[in-house]
Design a protein around this motif. Sequence first.
Motif, mmCIF file in Angstrom:
data_model
loop_
_atom_site.group_PDB
_atom_site.id
_atom_site.type_symbol
_atom_site.label_atom_id
_atom_site.label_comp_id
_atom_site.label_asym_id
_atom_site.label_seq_id
_atom_site.Cartn_x
_atom_site.Cartn_y
_atom_site.Cartn_z
ATOM 1 N N GLY A 1 6.315 -13.365 -11.018
ATOM 2 C CA GLY A 1 5.489 -13.841 -10.465
ATOM 3 C C GLY A 1 5.529 -13.149 -8.932
ATOM 4 N N SER A 2 4.330 -13.341 -8.290
ATOM 5 C CA SER A 2 4.009 -12.554 -7.138
ATOM 6 C C SER A 2 4.869 -13.386 -5.930
ATOM 7 N N ARG A 3 4.742 -14.603 -6.166
ATOM 8 C CA ARG A 3 5.517 -15.516 -4.848
ATOM 9 C C ARG A 3 7.065 -15.131 -4.734
ATOM 10 N N PRO A 4 8.056 -15.070 -5.895
ATOM 11 C CA PRO A 4 9.419 -14.721 -5.563
ATOM 12 C C PRO A 4 9.459 -13.376 -5.150
ATOM 13 N N VAL A 5 8.517 -12.475 -5.656
ATOM 14 C CA VAL A 5 8.760 -10.844 -5.257
ATOM 15 C C VAL A 5 8.287 -10.855 -3.857
ATOM 16 N N LEU A 6 7.081 -11.485 -3.513
ATOM 17 C CA LEU A 6 6.683 -11.349 -1.937
ATOM 18 C C LEU A 6 7.827 -11.891 -1.135
ATOM 19 N N PHE A 7 8.339 -13.021 -1.564
ATOM 20 C CA PHE A 7 9.393 -13.485 -0.394
ATOM 21 C C PHE A 7 10.587 -12.844 -0.292
ATOM 22 N N THR A 8 11.042 -12.185 -1.579
ATOM 23 C CA THR A 8 12.175 -11.349 -1.589
ATOM 24 C C THR A 8 12.074 -10.165 -0.740
ATOM 25 N N THR B 1 3.077 -8.962 7.891
ATOM 26 C CA THR B 1 3.359 -7.840 7.466
ATOM 27 C C THR B 1 2.834 -6.695 8.641
ATOM 28 N N GLY B 2 1.489 -6.747 8.886
ATOM 29 C CA GLY B 2 0.849 -6.125 9.777
ATOM 30 C C GLY B 2 1.709 -6.126 11.249
ATOM 31 N N ASP C 1 3.673 -5.551 -0.519
ATOM 32 C CA ASP C 1 2.286 -4.950 -0.580
ATOM 33 C C ASP C 1 1.594 -5.441 -1.808
ATOM 34 N N VAL C 2 2.395 -5.037 -2.921
ATOM 35 C CA VAL C 2 1.930 -5.258 -4.323
ATOM 36 C C VAL C 2 1.831 -6.907 -4.654
ATOM 37 N N ALA C 3 2.629 -7.388 -4.224
ATOM 38 C CA ALA C 3 2.777 -9.127 -4.286
ATOM 39 C C ALA C 3 1.663 -9.848 -3.639
ATOM 40 N N MET C 4 1.412 -9.361 -2.336
ATOM 41 C CA MET C 4 0.384 -10.037 -1.546
ATOM 42 C C MET C 4 -0.880 -9.882 -1.972
ATOM 43 N N ASN C 5 -1.228 -8.466 -2.455
ATOM 44 C CA ASN C 5 -2.273 -8.223 -2.801
ATOM 45 C C ASN C 5 -2.943 -8.949 -4.266
ATOM 46 N N THR C 6 -1.893 -8.972 -4.823
ATOM 47 C CA THR C 6 -2.011 -9.932 -6.052
ATOM 48 C C THR C 6 -2.345 -11.211 -5.710
ATOM 49 N N GLN C 7 -1.526 -11.760 -4.951
ATOM 50 C CA GLN C 7 -2.217 -13.109 -4.383
ATOM 51 C C GLN C 7 -3.435 -13.404 -3.908
ATOM 52 N N GLY C 8 -3.832 -12.327 -3.138
ATOM 53 C CA GLY C 8 -5.000 -12.084 -2.656
ATOM 54 C C GLY C 8 -6.362 -11.980 -3.877
ATOM 55 N N CYS D 1 11.032 -0.369 1.238
ATOM 56 C CA CYS D 1 11.247 -0.730 -0.235
ATOM 57 C C CYS D 1 10.618 -2.323 -0.108
ATOM 58 N N GLY D 2 11.294 -2.795 1.187
ATOM 59 C CA GLY D 2 10.674 -4.472 1.285
ATOM 60 C C GLY D 2 9.248 -4.539 1.609
ATOM 61 N N ASN D 3 8.758 -3.424 2.314
ATOM 62 C CA ASN D 3 7.018 -3.418 2.309
ATOM 63 C C ASN D 3 6.260 -3.029 1.251
ATOM 64 N N THR D 4 7.078 -2.328 0.293
ATOM 65 C CA THR D 4 6.526 -2.171 -0.911
ATOM 66 C C THR D 4 6.135 -3.464 -1.797
ATOM 67 N N ALA D 5 7.432 -4.196 -2.022
ATOM 68 C CA ALA D 5 7.293 -5.173 -2.699
ATOM 69 C C ALA D 5 6.228 -6.227 -2.142
#
Length: 410
Positions: free
Chosen positions: A63-70, A12-13, A106-113, A100-104
């Motif tokens: 789940g954060s995984r499918p949201v993150l990959f999408t 992402t970075g 950000d929330v999902a990967m921070n949830t994973q973190g 929009c992709g970055n928003t999805a």
Amino acid sequence: MRLAVCTMFFITGAAFAAWAARVPAIQDRLGLSEGQLAVALVGLSSGAFLGLPLMGGLVARYGSRPVLFTGMTVYLAALPGLAFAPSLPMLTVTLALFACGNTAIDVAMNTQGVLVERAYGRNILGGFHAVFSLGGIVGAVASGLAASAGVGTGPHFVITALVLYAAAAVATTALIPDPPGRAQGSDRRTQNADRRTQESDRGTQEPNLLTQDADRRAEDAKDPAPLFALPSAGLWIPGLVAFCALVGEGVMNDWGAVYLHDVTGASPGAAGAGFALFSAGMVVGRLSADRIRARTGTVRFTLGCALVAALGSVVSIAVPTTGGGLAGYTLLGLGMAAVIPVIFSHAAQLRPERPGPAIAAVSAVGYAGFLAGPPLIGGIAEAVDLRAAMLVLPALMAAMALLSLRLRRL
């Protein structure tokens, strides 16, 4: 799992740095004024505002995984589109998809973190954000080299997107598959089943309790987590701290290279180096954040970050040379480095049963600054000049210092 989450932060970075470091090239290709560039950056704001309030609910439900990959798919697909956009309207639309992709993500990967952080039993979220900044350094350096070598933004962005997407596809296989909300619902249903079994073994019959359990199972099956995540009373202060910090990050991402190029006269390569130094400051700050926060607490840590960032913004404006800008950018990166991971971790502690919606709610406030800040700077720059517009930064860092004193002590 930790390595997979680190990979997502790095990707992402790196992708965002590719865009941020080459904004001047895209601006020159389309012949955009500062005001027209500000209009294009409204696409970032609109794309995020369409998705941000929705992401916490999507993470809780699916789940954060499918949201993150999408989200990663949309994000990296939009990157080449930024290079080939033929006009201002198309650039604006593509930036909306990119955001929009970055928003999805950000929330999902921070949830994973947060989930991995809980498994470790200690603060590690700052380290994940350090990897994001490391990706920013790599992306910015690669962009600077590409610009110096005369490589166009089209080939640069296409190759970047393909390489990063391949890495994301591999990392996705090791992410945590279930969101906390579903896991808790599953655990509760299991506990209810065990309780009914024990009651049956004892020969007891309690119809009212069984009816309550059935009602609770029905509620779990419906998965009533709200799709739209807005801050509750306890999350507004963290959200406003995030707002101030992310205005700074958004301005640096979209105007940092332009400021060095137009105000200080830096070359395209030096402008890219400025973003790299900003990211380097972010890496140093985030790598040390977890240890320092453990000693000082969230309130004093956030206050210190605000003061360092304020100093950096003042230096970059008061000394309008390439050297002054580079020094100020380094301090800005160091000061703003860990505010967001600390605030996200703080919000997750305030709502431990649903960290995804809590992070999304704080993000909804914070990323309003990230996305509205750059167009605001562009509007002020069009009316006055870019150097004067950057005075917004020290003012917001002062506001962040005051807000940090009102954070709940955990």
